[in-house]
Design an enzyme around this catalytic site. Sequence first.
Site, PDB file in Angstrom:
ATOM      1  N   GLU A  30       8.548  10.501   9.455  1.00  0.00           N
ATOM      2  CA  GLU A  30       7.358  11.357   9.529  1.00  0.00           C
ATOM      3  C   GLU A  30       6.061  10.555   9.419  1.00  0.00           C
ATOM      4  OE1 GLU A  30       7.088  15.034   9.955  1.00  0.00           O
ATOM      5  OE2 GLU A  30       5.278  13.954  10.528  1.00  0.00           O
ATOM      6  N   GLY A  54      -0.148   9.253   9.907  1.00  0.00           N
ATOM      7  CA  GLY A  54      -0.231   9.138   8.442  1.00  0.00           C
ATOM      8  C   GLY A  54       0.382  10.337   7.742  1.00  0.00           C
ATOM      9  N   LYS A  84       2.633   4.614  18.500  1.00  0.00           N
ATOM     10  CA  LYS A  84       2.748   5.998  18.018  1.00  0.00           C
ATOM     11  C   LYS A  84       2.913   6.982  19.180  1.00  0.00           C
ATOM     12  CE  LYS A  84       0.140   5.103  13.788  1.00  0.00           C
ATOM     13  NZ  LYS A  84      -1.224   4.948  13.241  1.00  0.00           N
ATOM     14  N   ASP A 124      -1.216  -0.212  17.887  1.00  0.00           N
ATOM     15  CA  ASP A 124      -0.646   0.723  16.918  1.00  0.00           C
ATOM     16  C   ASP A 124      -0.613   2.140  17.508  1.00  0.00           C
ATOM     17  OD1 ASP A 124       0.060   1.376  13.983  1.00  0.00           O
ATOM     18  OD2 ASP A 124      -1.647   2.691  14.364  1.00  0.00           O
ATOM     19  N   THR A 147       0.837  -1.207   0.000  1.00  0.00           N
ATOM     20  CA  THR A 147       0.000   0.000   0.000  1.00  0.00           C
ATOM     21  C   THR A 147       0.874   1.262   0.000  1.00  0.00           C
ATOM     22  OG1 THR A 147      -1.691  -1.211   1.239  1.00  0.00           O
ATOM     23  CG2 THR A 147      -1.861   1.186   1.256  1.00  0.00           C
TER      24      THR A 147
HETATM   25  P1  NDP Z   1       1.612  -3.836   2.935  1.00  0.00           P
HETATM   26  O1  NDP Z   1       1.490  -5.181   3.543  1.00  0.00           O
HETATM   27  O2  NDP Z   1       0.565  -3.359   1.996  1.00  0.00           O
HETATM   28  O3  NDP Z   1       3.013  -3.736   2.150  1.00  0.00           O
HETATM   29  C1  NDP Z   1       4.213  -4.321   2.553  1.00  0.00           C
HETATM   30  C2  NDP Z   1       4.932  -4.804   1.316  1.00  0.00           C
HETATM   31  O4  NDP Z   1       6.247  -5.230   1.700  1.00  0.00           O
HETATM   32  C3  NDP Z   1       4.242  -6.019   0.673  1.00  0.00           C
HETATM   33  O5  NDP Z   1       4.256  -5.894  -0.738  1.00  0.00           O
HETATM   34  C4  NDP Z   1       5.098  -7.178   1.157  1.00  0.00           C
HETATM   35  O6  NDP Z   1       5.098  -8.269   0.266  1.00  0.00           O
HETATM   36  C5  NDP Z   1       6.473  -6.525   1.163  1.00  0.00           C
HETATM   37  N1  NDP Z   1       7.403  -7.232   2.028  1.00  0.00           N
HETATM   38  C6  NDP Z   1       7.170  -7.709   3.277  1.00  0.00           C
HETATM   39  N2  NDP Z   1       8.280  -8.327   3.752  1.00  0.00           N
HETATM   40  C7  NDP Z   1       9.210  -8.219   2.793  1.00  0.00           C
HETATM   41  C8  NDP Z   1      10.560  -8.680   2.670  1.00  0.00           C
HETATM   42  N3  NDP Z   1      11.149  -9.361   3.645  1.00  0.00           N
HETATM   43  N4  NDP Z   1      11.241  -8.413   1.535  1.00  0.00           N
HETATM   44  C9  NDP Z   1      10.626  -7.735   0.543  1.00  0.00           C
HETATM   45  N5  NDP Z   1       9.358  -7.299   0.584  1.00  0.00           N
HETATM   46  C10 NDP Z   1       8.656  -7.522   1.697  1.00  0.00           C
HETATM   47  O7  NDP Z   1       1.803  -2.806   4.126  1.00  0.00           O
HETATM   48  P2  NDP Z   1       1.571  -1.237   4.099  1.00  0.00           P
HETATM   49  O8  NDP Z   1       2.131  -0.664   2.870  1.00  0.00           O
HETATM   50  O9  NDP Z   1       0.180  -0.922   4.487  1.00  0.00           O
HETATM   51  O10 NDP Z   1       2.457  -0.796   5.360  1.00  0.00           O
HETATM   52  C11 NDP Z   1       3.860  -0.738   5.303  1.00  0.00           C
HETATM   53  C12 NDP Z   1       4.360  -0.078   6.578  1.00  0.00           C
HETATM   54  O11 NDP Z   1       3.822   1.240   6.660  1.00  0.00           O
HETATM   55  C13 NDP Z   1       3.927  -0.792   7.866  1.00  0.00           C
HETATM   56  O12 NDP Z   1       4.934  -0.626   8.817  1.00  0.00           O
HETATM   57  C14 NDP Z   1       2.675  -0.016   8.291  1.00  0.00           C
HETATM   58  O13 NDP Z   1       2.461  -0.090   9.674  1.00  0.00           O
HETATM   59  C15 NDP Z   1       3.090   1.382   7.895  1.00  0.00           C
HETATM   60  N6  NDP Z   1       2.001   2.322   7.652  1.00  0.00           N
HETATM   61  C16 NDP Z   1       0.931   1.979   6.881  1.00  0.00           C
HETATM   62  C17 NDP Z   1      -0.060   2.893   6.635  1.00  0.00           C
HETATM   63  C18 NDP Z   1      -1.264   2.569   5.829  1.00  0.00           C
HETATM   64  O14 NDP Z   1      -2.170   3.417   5.781  1.00  0.00           O
HETATM   65  N7  NDP Z   1      -1.332   1.425   5.166  1.00  0.00           N
HETATM   66  C19 NDP Z   1       0.019   4.253   7.185  1.00  0.00           C
HETATM   67  C20 NDP Z   1       1.204   4.515   7.969  1.00  0.00           C
HETATM   68  C21 NDP Z   1       2.150   3.575   8.184  1.00  0.00           C
HETATM   69  P3  NDP Z   1       3.973  -9.431   0.446  1.00  0.00           P
HETATM   70  O15 NDP Z   1       2.637  -8.749   0.338  1.00  0.00           O
HETATM   71  O16 NDP Z   1       4.248 -10.359  -0.662  1.00  0.00           O
HETATM   72  O17 NDP Z   1       4.193 -10.011   1.809  1.00  0.00           O
HETATM   73  N1  HSE Z   2      -3.178   1.102  10.555  1.00  0.00           N
HETATM   74  C1  HSE Z   2      -2.778   2.442  10.781  1.00  0.00           C
HETATM   75  C2  HSE Z   2      -3.975   3.293  11.104  1.00  0.00           C
HETATM   76  C3  HSE Z   2      -2.066   2.989   9.587  1.00  0.00           C
HETATM   77  O1  HSE Z   2      -5.097   2.834  10.834  1.00  0.00           O
HETATM   78  O2  HSE Z   2      -3.816   4.375  11.641  1.00  0.00           O
HETATM   79  C4  HSE Z   2      -1.511   4.381   9.800  1.00  0.00           C
HETATM   80  O3  HSE Z   2      -0.433   4.340  10.697  1.00  0.00           O
END
Ligand code: NDP
Ligand code: HSE
Length: 406
Positions: free
Chosen positions: A124, A129, A200, A196, A11
Amino acid sequence: MIQIAVLGYGTVGSGVVEVINTNHSSINKKAGEEINIKYVLDLRDFPGDTIQEKIVHDYNVILNDPEVRIVVEVMGGVEPAYTYTKQALLAGKSVCTSNKELVARHGAELLEIARERNINYLFEASCGGGIPIIRPLNSSLTADEIDEITGILNGTTNYILTCMFQEGAEFDVVLKRAQELGYAERNPEADVEGYDACRKIAILSSLAFGQQVDYEDIYTEGITGITAADILYAKKLGMSIKLLAYSKKEGNCFYAMVAPALLGPNDPLYSVNGVFNAIFVHGNVLGDAMFYGSGAGKLPTASAVVSDVVDEAKHLHRSIMSFWSSQKLELTDISHSRKPFFVRAKGELSRDLPKVQEIFGPVTPVTVEGTQGEFGFVTEVISEAEYQEKAEKLGTVISRIRVRTV
Ligand code: NDP
Ligand code: HSE
């Protein structure tokens, strides 16, 4: 040209690529140099996607490429994110991240490594977010001694509570919607159980107070206990229910807590709805300030991550983060902290109110249609320990929600 690598094409990672592509020329102008994504590390391939030619599966390709100056870690989880981050910093590459779990656990150590090498570890997007809050704490509110941070810090739970409140929606149905919208953590227990928000507030408190606040020390309750009946009572009281995370300095005591709370309409956090988050900060000379915006989701989060990329590009040889010592900050037991409580009790108001008053003192009673064999009341300001003792004495408490006063 500054070459960067993105770890994780989920994401947030796909959002980072989209933001850099969409606003390429203005981002380059602000960074002072062209930003180019050289690699995207992921476990999967993305056939047909424009980044497929940049996909690598071996982190060493990135680590051993001296052209890569900035690593964007948006994989999530502690391992291998911690090892990859540490290796990148030790190799002289700046790192930025949205991974609050990692920052809460290892932030002080990773910042120290970055500082020793005159590079940066920025996060950040780890709190709120897309809301700028780490940068203001680090570089704007520097004249102040911060004595309170209270925030709605989780988009998923705020979205769920808002839908339950406004639409009467079922918890499970709205959680599923939050997951589909990309707001929730991979394991949504982290959202709904408050973990979570806890990480934070630990990060924000560590930055505000300059010492390590261990998230394991923070009393944490999620929203899974909030029911349709609680919402009826809240509406009758003219209040909203929010999952609040707060830390407060009172004299030499530091309190921190994550728990649902009832908020009145005079509270600046009262009408923060949906996926929006807000962080209220009080400084000893500033007074009050509040930061508000999209608390989760692909593009708002990516916006915050890319702002870190720009800052790191502008400061390739200078560490810009403030001090966050690894020395542990001892939190005071919350049993001393004081507030009113909204209590639901079994029984009948007309029959049982005298006993309630005998135990709790003056209370504000409240009843709602649609609940049977119970009533509610709001206590005066009492400590957590006093509440516990009185609730046990009453013996008929169904549930309680803390009330925030402003
Ligand atoms: P996702 O699960 O959507 O994305 C993570 C990606 O990383 C996936 O494509 C996953 O692959 C890949 N991945 C995981 N492990 C590995 C590895 N060892 N090597 C290579 N690729 C890997 O998560 P998000 O994007 O939602 O979140 C990412 C981070 O951002 C988290 O720490 C989350 O807490 C944080 N975050 C998320 C927010 C949100 O709104 N979604 C907002 C703020 C922070 P696969 O799917 O194949 O496992
Ligand atoms: N899962 C988290 C939330 C993502 O809903 O706030 C943003 O850090």
